[in-house]
Motif scaffolding. Structure first.
Motif, PDB file in Angstrom:
ATOM      1  N   ALA A  92      66.810 -44.813  19.760  1.00 27.56           N
ATOM      2  CA  ALA A  92      66.804 -45.460  20.827  1.00 27.56           C
ATOM      3  C   ALA A  92      65.297 -46.295  20.325  1.00 27.56           C
ATOM      4  O   ALA A  92      64.506 -45.598  20.984  1.00 27.56           O
ATOM      5  N   ASP A  97      63.808 -51.398  22.455  1.00 25.31           N
ATOM      6  CA  ASP A  97      64.123 -51.447  23.583  1.00 25.31           C
ATOM      7  C   ASP A  97      63.313 -51.387  24.748  1.00 25.31           C
ATOM      8  O   ASP A  97      64.179 -50.891  25.967  1.00 25.31           O
ATOM      9  N   LYS A 100      63.288 -47.594  26.105  1.00 20.43           N
ATOM     10  CA  LYS A 100      65.286 -46.969  27.118  1.00 20.43           C
ATOM     11  C   LYS A 100      65.556 -45.936  26.016  1.00 20.43           C
ATOM     12  O   LYS A 100      66.284 -47.225  25.008  1.00 20.43           O
ATOM     13  N   TYR A 102      68.222 -42.744  25.177  1.00 17.75           N
ATOM     14  CA  TYR A 102      69.574 -41.967  26.727  1.00 17.75           C
ATOM     15  C   TYR A 102      68.902 -40.658  25.938  1.00 17.75           C
ATOM     16  O   TYR A 102      69.643 -40.672  25.072  1.00 17.75           O
ATOM     17  N   ARG A 173      71.950 -48.643  17.778  1.00 15.40           N
ATOM     18  CA  ARG A 173      71.012 -49.299  19.038  1.00 15.40           C
ATOM     19  C   ARG A 173      71.384 -49.477  20.193  1.00 15.40           C
ATOM     20  O   ARG A 173      70.681 -49.315  20.928  1.00 15.40           O
ATOM     21  N   SER A 174      71.224 -51.151  20.033  1.00 10.03           N
ATOM     22  CA  SER A 174      71.115 -51.925  20.627  1.00 10.03           C
ATOM     23  C   SER A 174      72.139 -52.222  21.695  1.00 10.03           C
ATOM     24  O   SER A 174      71.605 -52.004  22.638  1.00 10.03           O
ATOM     25  N   SER A 176      74.096 -49.048  22.133  1.00 10.60           N
ATOM     26  CA  SER A 176      72.991 -47.594  23.501  1.00 10.60           C
ATOM     27  C   SER A 176      72.165 -48.475  24.276  1.00 10.60           C
ATOM     28  O   SER A 176      72.978 -47.843  26.112  1.00 10.60           O
ATOM     29  N   SER A 177      71.718 -49.131  25.155  1.00  8.71           N
ATOM     30  CA  SER A 177      70.797 -50.068  25.763  1.00  8.71           C
ATOM     31  C   SER A 177      71.451 -51.143  26.413  1.00  8.71           C
ATOM     32  O   SER A 177      71.857 -50.780  28.092  1.00  8.71           O
ATOM     33  N   LYS A 178      72.847 -51.915  25.608  1.00  8.18           N
ATOM     34  CA  LYS A 178      73.211 -52.564  26.550  1.00  8.18           C
ATOM     35  C   LYS A 178      74.979 -51.930  27.620  1.00  8.18           C
ATOM     36  O   LYS A 178      75.068 -52.602  28.737  1.00  8.18           O
ATOM     37  N   ASN A 180      74.874 -49.109  28.307  1.00  8.93           N
ATOM     38  CA  ASN A 180      75.177 -47.823  28.140  1.00  8.93           C
ATOM     39  C   ASN A 180      75.106 -46.148  28.466  1.00  8.93           C
ATOM     40  O   ASN A 180      75.532 -45.415  28.787  1.00  8.93           O
ATOM     41  N   TRP A 182      74.517 -42.766  26.206  1.00  5.41           N
ATOM     42  CA  TRP A 182      73.433 -42.078  25.773  1.00  5.41           C
ATOM     43  C   TRP A 182      74.112 -41.420  24.589  1.00  5.41           C
ATOM     44  O   TRP A 182      74.611 -40.809  24.547  1.00  5.41           O
TER      45      TRP A 182
END
Length: 363
Positions: A92, A97, A100, A102, A173-174, A176-178, A180, A182
């Motif tokens: 992350a 990102d 952010k 998780y 990694r991408s 995880s943000s897109k 949600n 963790w």
């Protein structure tokens, strides 16, 4: 004696002023940098470093040398200390990102249930399959919002990974943000220092302490394909769950829908396709309870199944007979078996959509 003319004096004074302001600018930049570093370190402080999380760490000694649970699926996490996972991930990346990250000690949005997938080896195709699972879960309207992906912390510090692995981790990694997700990096040194290799069961054994905030976490084996997220909710929540052992609640020790199955990381057997985990703070120790679904229950049959339906007549185009989740068997080389798998083509096509540019066929 050297005489200085006015132009030389002017140059010397100008140079001195420039040097002084340059030094002051450098000093102010250094102070701001240190403040930023301290702020980032504070933001990324692990759950185990906070007083609330530290109170969950058991105080008695290591249970045994096999990291196994005992008896009816209950056990403890004695001696894990901070080794249950750092709680934040290099994956992350702050620069990629927006800072952010998780972790299972976060805001806990979505209540006290979560879905989990994990991998102990960085297989690019399986990483992509997990990303696809979380993407489909996010699009399904599921009521269970927490999505967890567990992996060895060593992934974050690999030296010279292959191009395929590097690409897969970047995509994770991408994602995880897109979607949600963790990300839960788990320190496996407790096992590896004792001579044990990385396996999914050992990873889960060392990482379960991350689940203290949840009533129950449902693990689903990857690779596989989610077909109906709302049915998956029903699979998890339609029947009373065992959760914490309570002599006053019969479902906690004699549950018709969920059968106790201890986690045995000392054995070279894969995790069950669907595995229910409840981790509870019992004061002087931490209790872990693990169960598998009783597929004899009519509403459970065919909801989590292999591609052949496990003897149940399934139809992926029929909303009533469609499974919630289909897991895929793998051969000895770790490749998904395509023969007899009518979902292989669909799964592969969807993988390419979420992992564009990744070579899924490579060895």
């Amino acid at each position: 004696m050297v005489l200085l003319n006015s132009s030389t004096v002017s140059v010397v004074l100008s140079s001195g002023v420039v040097c002084m302001f340059t030094f002051l600018l450098f000093l102010s930049g250094y102070v701001l940098q240190q403040q930023s570093v301290r702020s980032i370190q504070h933001a990324l402080r692990t759950p185990a470093s906070t007083p609330a999380a530290r109170s969950f760490i058991p105080k008695n000694g290591v249970q045994d040398d096999t990291y196994g649970l005992q008896g009816d699926g209950r056990g403890d996490f004695s001696g894990l200390k901070d080794g249950g996972g750092s709680g934040q991930s290099v994956l992350a990346d702050l620069e990629s990102d927006g800072g952010k990250a998780y972790w299972a000690g976060g805001e806990g949005k979505g209540g006290s249930y979560a879905y989990l997938q994990l991998l102990s080896t960085p297989d690019p195709s399986n990483i992509c399959s997990a990303i696809l699972f979380f993407k489909n879960l996010a699009a399904s309207g599921t009521a269970v919002q927490d999505r967890l992906f567990m992996y060895p912390q060593d992934w974050d510090v690999m030296t010279n990974p292959s191009e395929r692995v590097s690409t897969a981790l970047s995509l994770l990694r991408s994602a995880s943000s897109k979607y949600n997700i963790w990300l839960l990096p788990i320190d496996m040194s407790l096992a590896t220092k004792s001579g044990y290799g990385p396996t999914d069961s050992r990873l889960l054994r060392l990482g379960q302490i991350q689940f203290l905030q949840y009533d129950s976490v449902l693990y689903l084996r990857t690779p596989g394909l989610l077909l109906d997220g709302k049915k998956l909710d029903r699979f998890l929540l339609s029947r009373p769950l065992p959760m914490k052992h309570d002599k006053n609640r019969r479902e906690s020790y004699h549950n018709e829908a969920w059968s106790p199955m201890p986690l045995r990381p000392d054995r070279a057997t894969p995790l069950p396709p669907a595995y229910l985990i409840a981790v509870n703070n019992m004061g002087d120790h931490v209790e872990a309870r693990t169960h598998v679904p009783n597929m004899a229950i009519p509403e459970f049959r065919g909801l989590v199944t292999g591609p052949d339906g496990g003897g149940v007549d399934i139809d992926i185009d029929d909303a009533e007979r469609r499974p919630a989740y289909v897991f895929f068997e793998q051969d000895d080389d770790g490749h998904v078996r395509w023969k007899g798998n009518p979902l292989f083509g669909t799964w592969r096509a969807q993988q390419h959509e979420v992992c564009e540019g990744l070579d899924l066929e490579g060895d």
